[in-house]
Design an enzyme around this catalytic site. Structure first.
Site, PDB file in Angstrom:
ATOM      1  CE  LYS A   1      -8.127  -2.377   6.633  1.00 19.53           C
ATOM      2  NZ  LYS A   1      -8.386  -2.063   5.206  1.00 19.53           N
ATOM      3  CG  ASN A   2      -4.771  -3.777   4.079  1.00 16.55           C
ATOM      4  OD1 ASN A   2      -5.958  -3.543   4.299  1.00 16.55           O
ATOM      5  ND2 ASN A   2      -3.848  -2.831   4.031  1.00 16.55           N
ATOM      6  CB  CYS A  49     -11.450   7.474  -0.264  1.00 20.89           C
ATOM      7  SG  CYS A  49      -9.710   7.154  -0.319  1.00 20.89           S
ATOM      8  NE  ARG A  77     -12.677   1.302   6.490  1.00 19.88           N
ATOM      9  CZ  ARG A  77     -11.652   1.866   5.855  1.00 19.88           C
ATOM     10  NH1 ARG A  77     -11.397   3.144   6.031  1.00 19.88           N
ATOM     11  NH2 ARG A  77     -10.901   1.181   5.034  1.00 19.88           N
ATOM     12  CG  ASP A  91      -1.836   1.331   5.126  1.00 17.84           C
ATOM     13  OD1 ASP A  91      -2.203   2.370   4.559  1.00 17.84           O
ATOM     14  OD2 ASP A  91      -2.248   0.193   4.795  1.00 17.84           O
ATOM     15  NE  ARG A 131      -7.063   4.505  -2.104  1.00 20.30           N
ATOM     16  CZ  ARG A 131      -7.192   3.780  -0.994  1.00 20.30           C
ATOM     17  NH1 ARG A 131      -7.860   4.250   0.016  1.00 20.30           N
ATOM     18  NH2 ARG A 131      -6.654   2.587  -0.907  1.00 20.30           N
TER      19      ARG A 131
HETATM   20  C1  UD1 Z   1      -3.700  -1.044  -0.400  1.00 17.24           C
HETATM   21  C2  UD1 Z   1      -4.089  -1.127   1.037  1.00 17.24           C
HETATM   22  C3  UD1 Z   1      -3.941   0.226   1.715  1.00 17.24           C
HETATM   23  C4  UD1 Z   1      -2.537   0.768   1.512  1.00 17.24           C
HETATM   24  C5  UD1 Z   1      -2.147   0.765   0.036  1.00 17.24           C
HETATM   25  C6  UD1 Z   1      -0.695   1.146  -0.216  1.00 17.24           C
HETATM   26  C7  UD1 Z   1      -5.801  -2.854   1.137  1.00 17.24           C
HETATM   27  C8  UD1 Z   1      -7.214  -3.198   1.369  1.00 17.24           C
HETATM   28  N1  UD1 Z   1      -5.481  -1.541   1.129  1.00 17.24           N
HETATM   29  O1  UD1 Z   1      -4.603  -0.124  -1.027  1.00 17.24           O
HETATM   30  O2  UD1 Z   1      -4.206   0.065   3.111  1.00 17.24           O
HETATM   31  O3  UD1 Z   1      -2.457   2.091   1.997  1.00 17.24           O
HETATM   32  O4  UD1 Z   1      -2.349  -0.562  -0.517  1.00 17.24           O
HETATM   33  O5  UD1 Z   1       0.149   0.305   0.471  1.00 17.24           O
HETATM   34  O6  UD1 Z   1      -4.957  -3.707   0.971  1.00 17.24           O
HETATM   35  N2  UD1 Z   1      -3.212   3.860  -8.171  1.00 17.24           N
HETATM   36  C9  UD1 Z   1      -3.419   4.393  -9.413  1.00 17.24           C
HETATM   37  N3  UD1 Z   1      -4.198   3.700 -10.297  1.00 17.24           N
HETATM   38  C10 UD1 Z   1      -4.779   2.506  -9.958  1.00 17.24           C
HETATM   39  C11 UD1 Z   1      -4.542   1.956  -8.691  1.00 17.24           C
HETATM   40  C12 UD1 Z   1      -3.751   2.660  -7.804  1.00 17.24           C
HETATM   41  O7  UD1 Z   1      -2.920   5.460  -9.735  1.00 17.24           O
HETATM   42  O8  UD1 Z   1      -5.462   1.922 -10.813  1.00 17.24           O
HETATM   43  C13 UD1 Z   1      -2.386   4.610  -7.202  1.00 17.24           C
HETATM   44  C14 UD1 Z   1      -3.119   5.000  -5.912  1.00 17.24           C
HETATM   45  O9  UD1 Z   1      -3.908   6.133  -6.090  1.00 17.24           O
HETATM   46  C15 UD1 Z   1      -1.961   5.203  -4.973  1.00 17.24           C
HETATM   47  C16 UD1 Z   1      -0.952   4.141  -5.423  1.00 17.24           C
HETATM   48  O10 UD1 Z   1      -1.337   3.780  -6.757  1.00 17.24           O
HETATM   49  O11 UD1 Z   1      -1.414   6.477  -5.172  1.00 17.24           O
HETATM   50  C17 UD1 Z   1      -0.896   2.911  -4.593  1.00 17.24           C
HETATM   51  O12 UD1 Z   1      -2.200   2.429  -4.384  1.00 17.24           O
HETATM   52  P1  UD1 Z   1      -2.538   0.886  -4.222  1.00 17.24           P
HETATM   53  O13 UD1 Z   1      -1.293   0.133  -3.910  1.00 17.24           O
HETATM   54  O14 UD1 Z   1      -3.343   0.443  -5.380  1.00 17.24           O
HETATM   55  O15 UD1 Z   1      -3.463   0.908  -2.931  1.00 17.24           O
HETATM   56  P2  UD1 Z   1      -4.681  -0.045  -2.609  1.00 17.24           P
HETATM   57  O16 UD1 Z   1      -4.431  -1.390  -3.187  1.00 17.24           O
HETATM   58  O17 UD1 Z   1      -5.957   0.657  -2.921  1.00 17.24           O
END
Ligand code: UD1
Length: 430
Positions: free
Chosen positions: A22-23, A126, A409, A317, A131
């Site tokens: 999915k990711n 969420c 999902r 995850d 996030r």
């Molecule tokens: C992706 C995965 C999710 C997984 C996560 C971490 C998908 C669709 N989702 O989510 O399943 O749990 O990686 O491996 O691929 N953060 C900030 N600022 C930002 C962006 C992120 O502070 O602008 C923080 C987030 O809140 C979190 C951390 O960075 O604490 C990591 O998040 P991130 O790697 O961005 O997760 P996703 O890409 O949303």
């Protein structure tokens, strides 16, 4: 609303086919916005999140055909899907859509790179935390974009000649922001160097697909990625990599129930750390020509301490699923969550089944118990919900998991896959 009823007590034995990730599928689908040619993706999982993104991409002007048929006719396991975005018809991603699936925020990268502008709703919080999107904003600003927040939306505008390559260091590792920078920088003028990039296999998969489309990317899979911008990208055909989280989830289910299962179509290199952890917990895992064989016979489950980390560390995850496993360990284990601030919602639900877990900040202390007992429980997010299924597989009597839409999902045909290996899992509709 559907619920899942599990009658616990059966071992798992047989073969579980692992779906496309999915990711990886989500960013790959979004990459179709970067070209007017057709991007064909094989092994796309049939999941609610994928269907939702198909609707969102349709809004932006992407034509979608599944195996040559219309999207609505597509059924069954992972499919081949063709995405064609001749022109971007709308550069706005509205709140109603982005708030349903956070990853749809990532369209901001391709829209900005190809059309010079994007208006994308802020996704909001969420279940697993606030996030934020600050890293996306900073990263795209580094490429010359102007980013303004207005009425819950980000208005992003590229300089008149398009985005400009730059060197940018992420202050924190983000999978999504790395995806977006890869896509945006592929069509920027000049060279972009990203430091502290995410190293997840899904980032490598996206980079490989972009490269097949004509992008010039080096270093994906390491923390420094270099992208030399090109003026346009073409179509390509790409196979979505196997889902490492689904792989790890079923591996943990087998470790929980005992038995012998071949996880077909997946590979160990996608999740080294989690597999090492499972081995310490007592599972025997071997890579075969067709997948991964997971066995646990006779011996009990050993307690193992885990800290979630960006790849190649233990994935957040799989944290909830591993906690479910540890509820039956012969001793005390500790799980520390470092990625998301509120990712322990499954703790109270596992407690309803008889688990002994106490929380202190970002750390959970799990005291293994010799039996769990079935109860009604509630899914709170995607990975938490599957942890309840894992616990239900060994709980005495019936466990009924409600809010199953969370599971849909991210897990393709969960009941069918488990039942084929001897579990008793049933979907009940009200
Ligand atoms: C992706 C995965 C999710 C997984 C996560 C971490 C998908 C669709 N989702 O989510 O399943 O749990 O990686 O491996 O691929 N953060 C900030 N600022 C930002 C962006 C992120 O502070 O602008 C923080 C987030 O809140 C979190 C951390 O960075 O604490 C990591 O998040 P991130 O790697 O961005 O997760 P996703 O890409 O949303």
């Amino acid at each position: 609303m559907d619920r899942i009823r599990i009658t616990g007590g059966n071992q798992l034995n047989g073969i579980i086919p692992i779906s496309g990730a999915k990711n990886a599928a989500l960013p790959l689908m979004i990459a179709s916005l970067l070209t007017s040619d057709t991007l064909t993706l094989e092994n796309v999982p049939h999941l609610a999140d994928v269907e939702q993104l198909i609707r969102i991409l349709g809004n932006h002007g992407v034509d979608i055909a599944v195996n040559g048929r219309r999207e609505s006719q597509g059924e069954g396991y992972s499919r081949t899907v063709h995405f064609t975005c001749r022109t971007i018809v709308d550069t706005t991603a509205p709140y109603e859509l982005v708030s349903k699936m956070r990853a749809s925020f990532w369209v901001i990268g391709p829209l900005l790179a190809r059309d010079g502008k994007a208006r994308v709703s802020l996704p909001g919080g969420c279940a697993i935390g606030t996030r934020p999107v600050d890293l996306f904003i900073e990263g795209l600003e580094a490429l010359g974009a102007t980013m303004e927040i207005d009425s819950g939306y980000i208005n992003a505008t590229a300089p008149s000649g398009g985005l400009i390559g730059a060197t940018y260091t992420f202050p924190k590792v983000s999978v999504g922001a790395t995806h977006v920078m890869l896509m945006a920088a592929s069509l920027a003028r000049g060279t972009t160097v990203i430091h502290n990039a995410a190293r997840e296999p899904e980032v490598v998969d996206l980079a490989q697909c972009l490269t097949a489309m004509g992008a010039k990317i080096e270093g994906a899979g390491t923390s420094t990625i270099t992208i030399e911008g090109v003026t346009s990208l073409s179509g390509a055909r790409h196979r979505v990599l196997p889902d490492r989280i689904e792989t790890g989830t079923y591996a943990m289910a087998v470790a929980m129930t005992g038995g012998d299962v071949l996880l077909e179509g997946t590979r160990a290199s996608l999740l080294e750390n989690a597999l090492d952890t499972l081995k310490l917990a007592g599972a025997t895992i071997t890579e075969t020509e067709t997948g991964l064989r997971v066995v646990r016979n006779g011996n009990g489950i050993h307690p193992v301490d885990v800290v979630t980390e960006p790849f190649p560390g233990f994935p957040t995850d799989l944290q909830a699923q591993f906690m479910a496993l540890m509820t039956r360990a012969q001793g005390v284990s500790h799980i520390t969550e470092t990625i998301f601030e509120n990712r322990f919602m499954h703790v109270q639900e596992l407690a309803r089944l008889g688990a002994k877990i106490s929380l202190s900040g970002q750390m959970a202390r799990i005291e293994g118990v010799s039996r769990l007992k079935g109860a009604p429980v509630m899914a709170t997010d995607l990975r938490a919900s599957v942890s309840l299924v894992i616990a239900g597989l060994v709980a005495e009597g019936e466990t009924v998991v409600s809010r199953v839409y969370h599971l849909d999902r991210g897990f393709e045909r969960l009941e069918e896959k488990l039942n084929r290996c001897g579990a008793q899992v049933e979907r009940v509709s009200d």
